[in-house]
Enzyme design. Structure first.
Site, PDB file in Angstrom:
ATOM      1  N   HIS A 376       0.771  -1.113   0.217  1.00 15.05           N
ATOM      2  CA  HIS A 376       0.008   0.072  -0.106  1.00 15.05           C
ATOM      3  C   HIS A 376       0.870   1.152  -0.123  1.00 15.05           C
ATOM      4  O   HIS A 376       0.233   2.371   0.070  1.00 15.05           O
ATOM      5  CB  HIS A 376      -0.851   0.130   1.296  1.00 15.05           C
ATOM      6  CG  HIS A 376      -1.866  -0.908   1.233  1.00 15.05           C
ATOM      7  ND1 HIS A 376      -3.105  -0.868   0.712  1.00 15.05           N
ATOM      8  CD2 HIS A 376      -1.949  -2.295   1.666  1.00 15.05           C
ATOM      9  CE1 HIS A 376      -3.939  -2.059   0.952  1.00 15.05           C
ATOM     10  NE2 HIS A 376      -3.069  -2.779   1.527  1.00 15.05           N
ATOM     11  N   LYS A 567      -8.265  13.807   4.804  1.00 12.72           N
ATOM     12  CA  LYS A 567      -7.473  12.419   4.721  1.00 12.72           C
ATOM     13  C   LYS A 567      -6.327  12.853   5.751  1.00 12.72           C
ATOM     14  O   LYS A 567      -6.502  13.793   6.337  1.00 12.72           O
ATOM     15  CB  LYS A 567      -6.670  12.180   3.307  1.00 12.72           C
ATOM     16  CG  LYS A 567      -6.095  13.717   2.886  1.00 12.72           C
ATOM     17  CD  LYS A 567      -5.781  13.655   1.468  1.00 12.72           C
ATOM     18  CE  LYS A 567      -6.459  13.731   0.218  1.00 12.72           C
ATOM     19  NZ  LYS A 567      -6.737  12.568  -0.677  1.00 12.72           N
ATOM     20  N   ARG A 568      -5.601  11.657   5.967  1.00  9.92           N
ATOM     21  CA  ARG A 568      -4.614  11.951   7.051  1.00  9.92           C
ATOM     22  C   ARG A 568      -3.767  13.125   6.579  1.00  9.92           C
ATOM     23  O   ARG A 568      -3.458  13.427   5.408  1.00  9.92           O
ATOM     24  CB  ARG A 568      -3.639  10.634   7.059  1.00  9.92           C
ATOM     25  CG  ARG A 568      -4.338   9.652   7.838  1.00  9.92           C
ATOM     26  CD  ARG A 568      -4.690   9.939   9.037  1.00  9.92           C
ATOM     27  NE  ARG A 568      -3.641   9.994  10.187  1.00  9.92           N
ATOM     28  CZ  ARG A 568      -3.201   8.884  10.913  1.00  9.92           C
ATOM     29  NH1 ARG A 568      -3.984   7.874  11.101  1.00  9.92           N
ATOM     30  NH2 ARG A 568      -2.210   9.363  11.605  1.00  9.92           N
ATOM     31  N   LYS A 573       0.695  14.561   0.853  1.00  6.75           N
ATOM     32  CA  LYS A 573      -0.643  14.655   0.454  1.00  6.75           C
ATOM     33  C   LYS A 573      -0.852  16.211   0.193  1.00  6.75           C
ATOM     34  O   LYS A 573      -1.958  16.514  -0.526  1.00  6.75           O
ATOM     35  CB  LYS A 573      -1.796  14.173   1.607  1.00  6.75           C
ATOM     36  CG  LYS A 573      -1.646  12.515   1.597  1.00  6.75           C
ATOM     37  CD  LYS A 573      -2.639  12.076   2.545  1.00  6.75           C
ATOM     38  CE  LYS A 573      -2.388  10.674   2.998  1.00  6.75           C
ATOM     39  NZ  LYS A 573      -3.147   9.892   2.230  1.00  6.75           N
ATOM     40  N   THR A 675      -8.647   6.544  -1.624  1.00  8.68           N
ATOM     41  CA  THR A 675     -10.121   5.743  -1.951  1.00  8.68           C
ATOM     42  C   THR A 675     -10.920   7.297  -1.452  1.00  8.68           C
ATOM     43  O   THR A 675     -12.021   6.952  -1.947  1.00  8.68           O
ATOM     44  CB  THR A 675     -10.105   4.784  -0.972  1.00  8.68           C
ATOM     45  OG1 THR A 675      -9.705   5.228   0.436  1.00  8.68           O
ATOM     46  CG2 THR A 675      -9.591   3.336  -1.523  1.00  8.68           C
ATOM     47  N   LYS A 679     -14.968   8.039  -3.046  1.00  7.75           N
ATOM     48  CA  LYS A 679     -16.177   8.241  -2.369  1.00  7.75           C
ATOM     49  C   LYS A 679     -16.735   9.743  -2.863  1.00  7.75           C
ATOM     50  O   LYS A 679     -17.878   9.731  -3.149  1.00  7.75           O
ATOM     51  CB  LYS A 679     -15.744   8.444  -0.834  1.00  7.75           C
ATOM     52  CG  LYS A 679     -15.414   7.047  -0.281  1.00  7.75           C
ATOM     53  CD  LYS A 679     -14.944   7.361   0.873  1.00  7.75           C
ATOM     54  CE  LYS A 679     -14.182   5.930   1.539  1.00  7.75           C
ATOM     55  NZ  LYS A 679     -13.183   6.097   2.615  1.00  7.75           N
TER      56      LYS A 679
HETATM   57  C1  26Q Z   1       3.510   0.346  10.350  1.00 10.79           C
HETATM   58  C2  26Q Z   1       4.380  -0.105  11.576  1.00 10.79           C
HETATM   59  C3  26Q Z   1       4.199   0.736  12.472  1.00 10.79           C
HETATM   60  C4  26Q Z   1       3.236   1.263  12.790  1.00 10.79           C
HETATM   61  C5  26Q Z   1       2.289   1.591  12.051  1.00 10.79           C
HETATM   62  C6  26Q Z   1       2.457   1.041  10.813  1.00 10.79           C
HETATM   63  C7  26Q Z   1       1.504   1.604   9.684  1.00 10.79           C
HETATM   64  C8  26Q Z   1      -0.010   1.611   9.812  1.00 10.79           C
HETATM   65  C9  26Q Z   1      -0.699   1.979   8.694  1.00 10.79           C
HETATM   66  C10 26Q Z   1       1.947   1.714   8.218  1.00 10.79           C
HETATM   67  C11 26Q Z   1       0.891   2.172   7.188  1.00 10.79           C
HETATM   68  C12 26Q Z   1      -0.365   2.209   7.747  1.00 10.79           C
HETATM   69  C13 26Q Z   1      -1.362   2.616   6.570  1.00 10.79           C
HETATM   70  C14 26Q Z   1      -1.223   3.100   5.215  1.00 10.79           C
HETATM   71  C15 26Q Z   1      -2.142   3.254   4.410  1.00 10.79           C
HETATM   72  O1  26Q Z   1      -3.340   3.612   4.867  1.00 10.79           O
HETATM   73  N1  26Q Z   1      -2.079   3.330   3.229  1.00 10.79           N
HETATM   74  C16 26Q Z   1      -2.880   3.950   2.252  1.00 10.79           C
HETATM   75  O2  26Q Z   1      -3.625   2.862   1.709  1.00 10.79           O
HETATM   76  C17 26Q Z   1      -4.735   2.894   1.014  1.00 10.79           C
HETATM   77  C18 26Q Z   1      -5.371   1.786   0.578  1.00 10.79           C
HETATM   78  O3  26Q Z   1      -4.777   1.049  -0.360  1.00 10.79           O
HETATM   79  C19 26Q Z   1      -4.361   3.855  -0.335  1.00 10.79           C
HETATM   80  O4  26Q Z   1      -5.668   4.107  -0.989  1.00 10.79           O
HETATM   81  C20 26Q Z   1      -3.414   5.040   0.020  1.00 10.79           C
HETATM   82  O5  26Q Z   1      -2.954   5.498  -0.991  1.00 10.79           O
HETATM   83  C21 26Q Z   1      -2.508   4.591   1.042  1.00 10.79           C
HETATM   84  O6  26Q Z   1      -1.880   5.752   1.448  1.00 10.79           O
END
Ligand code: 26Q
Length: 833
Positions: A376, A567-568, A573, A675, A679
């Site tokens: 991702h 978004k975050r 971004k 995503t 929406k």
């Molecule tokens: C990893 C290790 C330690 C702590 C946290 C994490 C961690 C947690 C969540 C790393 C990444 C995430 C989330 C990533 C994320 O939300 N990515 C998004 O995924 C979406 C679904 O595929 C995409 O549409 C977005 O582009 C992408 O940024």
């Protein structure tokens, strides 16, 4: 601990089939009263919508459970192949309105409550969000399981039952303040604890070799400190099809004997404290949506998820097929949601070899035929790594297995590219160096038969960049699965008026076949239809304005263009680019450059990771700029800037139906998919965006003329890297100069000198990876085109309709069908009611 899974001695209750519960108004009213009075102990004097919500939810839950049982029994009978979606996050949001919609009981329940003097919307708002995720990746998992149930696919979601979900965001003096989200404090109506399926998880200790009864040398993991994983199941209803799948969330608890040892030694308090320690593992969701490196607790969470889920599947297998694993891979598939559960590769090997006595090659065959990995992110800094030292200590047996996997893999690389030591170093699962690291993405790739990205561009860049070496070795593993969103929640549920208008004209098949929306295209020339379309958008904007007034205390003019970015908060971004544009608009107003002015409300929302200083400072900047603009009488209704605090799933359900313009403005090549963009499109917003992630496919579907494109392409961004000079852009652009001038003179931080210096120097730095300044001019020009288009309301409405009409591709039903056709290969199973 009740463990009756294998106890055959107990009698079964003599329950014969009874008629299913009624789905009519009267049945709901009866059940509502029963729960309200007898279970919750409330009566006509109670005014709290929370208890009315709970009584309604319990009534719905009863109906779900009936279908849940039928689904379970049907799958069992069929002995069908199953897939398991392993994810550290499931960002479910609220469940009640979704349950009503998918059970098809919105009308009778609404009427039942109305007759009792209750407003169903007020009850819906009393439900806390299940915020068990950060953002896109977690919400995608929730949309996926909705689509799996709707497509009648036997898929189980496996995740963690965090006691505390995503933090609640407060804004104090413009700054983000995090407050813990104890979402379970009043219980969770939708979950069912299943202690009989508890699994035991090992940590720490060490390994030793021994010779088994057959004389074979084997390894065992001893002196471990064990933790129990107790499953809590949540029902996942399909859309009006009788299917209810399972989301199984694990909660960590202490083992009983663990407590008892201490207790017998007279250390009661210490024993209870250890219980707390065990429960810490699933206490809280990590609120980072990028890698927070090295935290032992996070690794414990990941291993607990992997081990408990795999043991659960294996126990099920043994219950049905005994210990013959020869057909295991034919019947099971694990989809890894990013690398977070990728320790599963090594854990499945351990379980098969150590616990079930398979040979390495057999076990490896099974593992690499059942594991599939979804990536991702392209940001190299977000790639997960764990220190070898930590892993050796916490998961000693897993580290041995990873070394063995890597040794065999390195032999393969060396056989294909003899003497190419640089390539071996690049591809090794173990990153060599002072502090050796395990590269989790590489473990996932080596252990999986499928590796996919989440949008066309993203998948292409994975093959050309991050995973190039692996693509050269195994091109057949790599594929793309463009993301989607579920149209039940993200159109039917959140925008009921628009959904009704659509169904009135093209029927309601679109709910399970979103490509049907294409039929709306012919209505763009129907003036009456356009008027109705516009009126619905207007009503949605009105509702959002009320929400904004209630939550943020800002009054919005609903005739203005609603320009939204939620978004975050992340540098890539580029919320900052949005702010620079807002400041530019402010400058135009202040300098009287307001010919053909379009009134605009700019809404920005999102959470910053608590440790991400630049993201937090961006929130402060947005709030400070908002303060100046919103309180300037000269600006008035021409421009408003609002930071929507505590952005979450239930907020997006109010926000996306009300948007005119969707901001998707990441630096090209950085957003894997997005995503939120889908929406907004589905709800008739037009997009202003870069050629990034799924924006590219959105534009392809809707047509260039209905999309406001701007910015450098991914190739241009990469070509510019190394000789990017923001100063030249500033020198050549008076508007940009004015914006920077205002920022730098402290106009937005008059009593807080210097607080934005770090932001200013970041965007002005030639090393700025996000190249915000480079895209400013192109962004402002695109925003001008937006204004010109918005002035022609009839044409704008046409484009709005075309956006919804062209959004058919972005249903997770399509995404999941592709996962199933190309990766999982499950048969759909109809659960006849
Ligand atoms: C990893 C290790 C330690 C702590 C946290 C994490 C961690 C947690 C969540 C790393 C990444 C995430 C989330 C990533 C994320 O939300 N990515 C998004 O995924 C979406 C679904 O595929 C995409 O549409 C977005 O582009 C992408 O940024």
């Amino acid at each position: 601990m009740p463990n009756n899974r294998f106890k055959k001695s107990h009698p079964k209750p003599a329950i014969t089939k009874i008629a299913k519960l009624g789905m009519d108004k009267k049945s709901f009213q009866q059940d509502f009263k029963h729960y309200y009075l007898h279970r919750l102990g409330r009566d006509e004097n109670c005014r709290s919508p929370y208890y009315a919500y709970t009584a309604s939810a319990l009534s719905l839950s009863d109906r779900l459970i009936e279908r849940w049982k039928s689904t379970y029994n049907t799958y069992r009978k069929n002995d069908c192949k199953k897939a398991y979606y392993l994810s550290m996050e499931f960002l479910i949001g609220r469940s009640m309105s979704n349950a009503m919609l998918n059970l098809g009981v919105e009308d009778p329940l609404r009427k039942a409550l109305y007759e009792l003097g209750l407003d169903i919307e007020e009850l819906e708002d009393a439900e806390p969000d299940a915020g068990l995720g950060n953002g896109g990746l977690g919400r995608l998992a929730a949309c996926f399981i909705d689509s799996c149930a709707t497509l009648e696919l036997p898929v189980v979601g496996y995740g963690l039952r965090y006691e505390y979900g995503m933090f609640k965001q407060l804004i104090e003096n413009g700054y983000q303040v995090e407050e813990p989200d104890h979402w379970l404090k009043n219980g969770n109506v939708w979950e069912l604890e299943r202690p009989e399926y508890t699994q035991r998880i090992k940590f720490w200790g060490h390994t030793e070799n021994y010779v088994d009864e057959q004389g074979t040398t084997r390894t065992r993991w001893v002196n471990s400190h064990d933790i129990l994983a107790v499953p809590f199941d949540m029902p996942v209803p399909g859309f009006k099809n009788g299917t209810v799948n399972t989301l199984r969330l694990w909660k960590a608890t202490a083992t009983e004997e663990f407590d008892l040892d201490e207790f017998n030694a007279g250390e009661y308090a210490e024993a209870v404290a250890k219980k707390n320690n065990a429960e810490n593992i699933t206490m809280v969701l990590y609120p980072n949506d990028a890698n927070e490196n090295g935290k032992a607790l996070r690794l414990q969470q990941q291993y607990l998820l992997a081990s408990a889920s795999l043991q659960d599947v294996i126990a099920n297998w043994i219950g049905r097929h005994g210990t013959d694993f020869s057909r295991f891979a034919e019947k099971n598939c694990f989809q890894l949601n990013d690398t977070h559960p990728s320790i599963s590769v090594a854990e499945l090997m351990r379980l098969l070899i150590d616990e079930h006595q398979l040979e390495w090659d057999e076990a490896w065959e099974i593992t690499t035929q059942t594991m599939a990995y979804t990536n991702h992110t392209l940001l190299p800094e977000a790639l997960e790594k764990w220190s070898v030292g930590l892993m050796q200590h916490m998961l000693p047996r897993l580290m041995e297995i990873i070394f063995e996997i890597n040794a065999r893999f390195m032999a393969q690389v060396s056989a294909k590219w003899p003497g190419d030591f640089d390539r071996m170093r690049r591809m090794s699962i173990i990153e060599e160096g002072h502090d050796k690291q395990v590269r989790m993405a590489f473990l996932a790739i080596v252990g999986s038969f499928s590796v996919n990205g989440v949008a066309e561009l993203h998948s292409k860049l994975l093959k050309e960049g991050l995973f190039k070496d692996f693509y050269e070795l195994w091109p057949e593993k790599f594929n793309n699965k463009t993301n989607g969103v579920t149209p039940r929640r993200w159109l039917a549920g959140c925008n009921p008026e628009l959904a009704a208008l659509i169904s009135k004209h093209i029927g309601d098949k679109w709910l399970t076949d979103l490509s049907q929306l294409d039929k709306l295209k012919s209505y763009t020339e129907d003036a009456k239809f356009r008027k109705q379309w516009r009126e619905i958008k207007q009503a949605n904007k009105q509702r959002l304005a009320e929400y904004a007034l209630h939550e943020q205390g800002v009054k919005l003019n609903t005739d203005a263009l609603f320009d939204i970015q939620v978004k975050r908060i992340h540098e890539y971004k580029r919320q900052l680019l949005n702010v620079l544009h807002v400041i530019h608009l402010y400058n135009r107003i202040k300098s009287g450059d307001t010919q053909n002015w379009v009134n605009r409300c700019v809404l920005i929302g999102g959470k910053a990771a608590p440790g991400y200083a630049m993201a937090k400072k961006t929130i402060k900047l947005i709030n400070n700029v908002a303060d100046v603009i919103n309180n300037d009488p000269e600006v008035g209704d021409k421009l408003k800037l609002v930071f929507m605090s505590n952005y979450r799933v239930s907020a997006m359900e109010k926000i996306c139906p009300a948007a005119d313009l969707s901001e998707q403005i990441s630096t090209a090549g950085k957003e894997a998919s997005g995503t939120g963009n889908m929406k907004f499109m589905m709800n008739g917003a037009l997009t202003i965006g870069t050629l990034d992630g799924a924006n590219i496919e959105i534009r392809e579907e809707v047509g260039d003329e209905n999309f406001f494109l701007f910015g450098l392409t991914e190739e241009e961004v990469e070509a510019l890297r190394g000789h990017y000079n923001p100063q030249t852009y500033i020198e050549q652009d008076e508007d940009l100069q004015a914006v920077m001038q205002l920022l730098e003179c402290g106009h937005f931080n008059q009593f807080e000198p210097g607080i934005f210096d770090d932001i200013i120097s970041a965007v002005k730095s030639p090393a700025d990876p996000w190249m915000t300044i480079a895209d400013f001019r192109s962004f402002v020009d695109a925003q001008r085109r937006v204004e010109q288009a918005f002035l022609k309301q009839e044409d704008w409405t046409r484009m709005s309709i075309l956006n919804t009409a062209s959004s058919g591709k972005f249903s997770t039903d399509r995404t999941i069908s592709e996962y199933n056709d190309e990766i999982w290969k499950l048969d759909a199973v109809n659960v006849s009611s």
